[in-house]
Enzyme design. Sequence first.
Site, PDB file in Angstrom:
ATOM      1  N   ASN A 150      46.418  45.273  34.837  1.00 39.52           N
ATOM      2  CA  ASN A 150      46.693  46.228  33.758  1.00 39.52           C
ATOM      3  C   ASN A 150      46.435  47.687  34.129  1.00 39.52           C
ATOM      4  OD1 ASN A 150      43.957  45.609  33.819  1.00 39.52           O
ATOM      5  ND2 ASN A 150      43.713  45.593  31.592  1.00 39.52           N
ATOM      6  N   SER A 227      39.609  38.188  33.392  1.00 42.17           N
ATOM      7  CA  SER A 227      39.278  37.388  32.215  1.00 42.17           C
ATOM      8  C   SER A 227      37.878  36.791  32.345  1.00 42.17           C
ATOM      9  CB  SER A 227      40.296  36.253  32.044  1.00 42.17           C
ATOM     10  OG  SER A 227      40.126  35.275  33.068  1.00 42.17           O
ATOM     11  N   GLY A 231      35.966  35.231  35.592  1.00 41.04           N
ATOM     12  CA  GLY A 231      34.652  35.782  35.924  1.00 41.04           C
ATOM     13  C   GLY A 231      33.594  34.712  36.070  1.00 41.04           C
ATOM     14  N   GLU A 248      33.523  42.830  34.930  1.00 41.28           N
ATOM     15  CA  GLU A 248      34.021  43.478  33.712  1.00 41.28           C
ATOM     16  C   GLU A 248      35.097  42.559  33.173  1.00 41.28           C
ATOM     17  OE1 GLU A 248      35.907  44.791  30.970  1.00 41.28           O
ATOM     18  OE2 GLU A 248      37.069  45.829  32.504  1.00 41.28           O
ATOM     19  N   CYS A 282      41.474  45.567  28.163  1.00 45.38           N
ATOM     20  CA  CYS A 282      40.292  44.766  27.810  1.00 45.38           C
ATOM     21  C   CYS A 282      39.543  45.388  26.645  1.00 45.38           C
ATOM     22  CB  CYS A 282      39.377  44.609  29.024  1.00 45.38           C
ATOM     23  SG  CYS A 282      38.876  46.169  29.764  1.00 45.38           S
TER      24      CYS A 282
END
Length: 480
Positions: A150, A227, A231, A248, A282
């Site tokens: 993104n 995601s 993670g 993150e 996010c």
Amino acid sequence: MKMLIGGEWVNAKSGEEIMVVNPATQKFLDTVPNATKEDVANCLHHAGKGQKEWASLSLYVRTAVLAKCADRIKQQRDELATLLSSETGKTIKEAEKEISNTSLIFKSFAEKANHLYGQVMPDIHEGMEKDISFTRREPLGVIVCIVPFNFPANLFAQKVAPALACGNGVIVKPASDNPLTALRLSEILLECGVPGNALQIVTGKGSTVGKWLVDNPMINGVSLTGSTEVGMEIAKDAAKYLHRVFLELGGNDAFIIFEDADLASAVEEAVRTRAGNAGQMCCASKRFLVHEQIKEKFTNALVNRLSKLVIGDPLDPCTEMGCLISEKAAIQVEEGIKHTIEQGAKCIYGGKRFNKTFFPPTVLTDVTPEMDISKDLEVFGPVFPIIEFSSGEEAIRIANQTKYGLQNGIMSADISKAIEVASRLKSGAVVINGGCNYRHVEMPFGGCKMSGIGREGVSCTLEEMSQVKTYVLKSVLNTK
């Protein structure tokens, strides 16, 4: 484009490639190698040597290289922005802003690293009055930087710049949907003086290449934006070797709009922080908690504003919202909406994708706190679920009921009330007088709960990507 291993631009050993297409037009852009396990092993072999070579340079030499990178990225903004928009589907204006921020991030980390000081311990410990203890920061070693689709340029910079500034070796794993901008940025870094084995970039599927890189004793740290599910897998693989991990992850951020909020401003913030990047952020506003007294007015004003939003060709400067990263991503958004409607919500605007990857802004009403979208269902697209509340206490309860804790937003004319509510929200940041999507390059960005581990930003990442060593000069002072 080829991937960078050991200072050379190479194909995969197998010859297998991944096709990269423009998500807005479905037209072919380029191919990248689909790295094999042998390719990854070769990359890891070079990484340790490259890290030592890079770390042997004085700090001012390394930061001068990074400052040069910042200047070059700024000079080539138009070329990079066009590439970024073409492979990602974000508007050209969004892409230009991201490339400008990428340059700023490199420049800022170079400046910050030049002023990262050690400490001298005070002589408060009886019996150690003649000793001097001081600290210096040293590299972690080799850091794997896993960059999402993104914001592929911005987050490349947020990870790679501080890692290199601290003298680490870096292996970049870009998203397989849109790796071209990250590859081009890597070319620029090499041209500016970063050694080709200190910075490497390996392309391929995250489920395999990412795992091969992380589940390995030859690295020392992992920085991932992605995601929560990915993670957790990364953390599990890294735990075997106690790699330092920075994660993150996902969010389902609440934008709380009180009855005394300026309605026009609230609508603009809602659109800006949800429709931006086609909702693929996010920290986007994802749950719209609106006071019962203004819910109807806000909803009508929101639909009216969204009806005027220009959706279309991302490369057209007049376009305000582009497409999603892939048809698969658009289908997932559609499924999230369908699921919420099945639970009792109503779709009063939008709701159906078109041209494979385009998704109109979608407004859902009659959304209750018990629905999945009000809790842990993160819909990664331009969806506006409107949830009614009647008191500040209820708003806080709904906002905090999710497993995520990235960012929240509050709109209210009463600043004292807003700050009080902010202090009770379980998240890494709270935006007052705005929606959730906010990221200053300096701020310690990150969340709590299932939104991740650690913080990322110019104010903190250098400390995260280095380690403290204490030097003790024993009995060197002549004290009475």
